[in-house]
Design a protein around this motif. Structure first.
Motif: not given
Length: 218
Positions: A174-181
């Motif tokens: 689930m979920g298409t993106q995420v931050t490097r942070q």
């Protein structure tokens, strides 16, 4: 604790180094190709740099001396992954956190799954790298090491955005993106976890409320 960051010149590797220096008292070994040219030591008492690539078993073993935990920033070459595992066994290091990508189990459903396969799937223009990610994950999971495998969604930068969520192996991603942070904060959390909560786990990592057909930056 003494932590080895393999791929320390990468963006997450650098963020993780800064977080460890600023928020813990752990010692850090920074390992990267041309590391002395690409990296700068800010604390001589806590940091050491090794120049090398992931296929140099002898250099890896040297870098792993007295190390408690290894973070692997890239598993896009299964021969390198095998060498890292072999070096860990020789050096007597058992704990590893390894960064992989979403889709290695064909676990991404729906329109996003179709888009993701077109971009990085085994039949895409970069399919050989996905095949290496799949094999690298298999090697880690069968290594008898105390591993945490991170299947990370599409990455972007946003200061202050450290939101992340998990899906477990066997569940739809689930979920298409995420931050490097956010990924950096997750790695920090796993490093500091005192229980066995994340051992022998393969975690899908993404940002909550991003169940879209593709990442927002595409």
């Amino acid at each position: 604790m003494k932590i080895l960051i393999l791929g320390a010149a990468g963006k997450i590797g650098q963020m993780l180094t800064n977080e460890l220096l600023n928020k813990t008292d752990h010692s850090i070994v920074l390992y990267a190709r041309n590391g002395h040219e690409r990296l700068t030591v800010t604390d001589n008492c806590r940091e050491a740099i090794f120049d090398g690539d992931f296929t140099d078993k002898n250099m890896l073993i040297e870098a792993m001396e007295n190390v408690d935990l290894v973070y692997v920033n890239d598993m896009g070459n299964e021969n390198s992954t095998k060498t890292i595992i072999d070096a860990m066994k020789v050096a007597g290091v058992k704990r590893v956190i390894a960064a992989s990508v979403l889709g290695i189990y064909d676990e991404v459903p729906g329109a996003f799954g179709v888009w993701n396969n077109q971009m990085i799937g085994v039949d895409s223009s970069v399919g050989s790298r996905m095949k290496s990610q799949i094999e690298s994950a298999r090697l880690i999971e069968n290594s008898n090491l105390n591993y945490t495998l991170l299947r990370i969604s599409w990455l972007y930068n946003q200061e202050g955005n450290t939101r992340y969520m998990f899906t477990q192996k066997g569940e739809p991603f689930m979920g298409t993106q995420v931050t490097r942070q956010a990924v950096t904060q997750l790695i920090m959390h796993i490093i500091e976890e005192k229980s066995d909560k994340y051992l022998q786990a393969s975690l899908g990592v993404s940002e909550p409320d991003t169940d879209w057909a593709k990442p927002s930056f595409y």
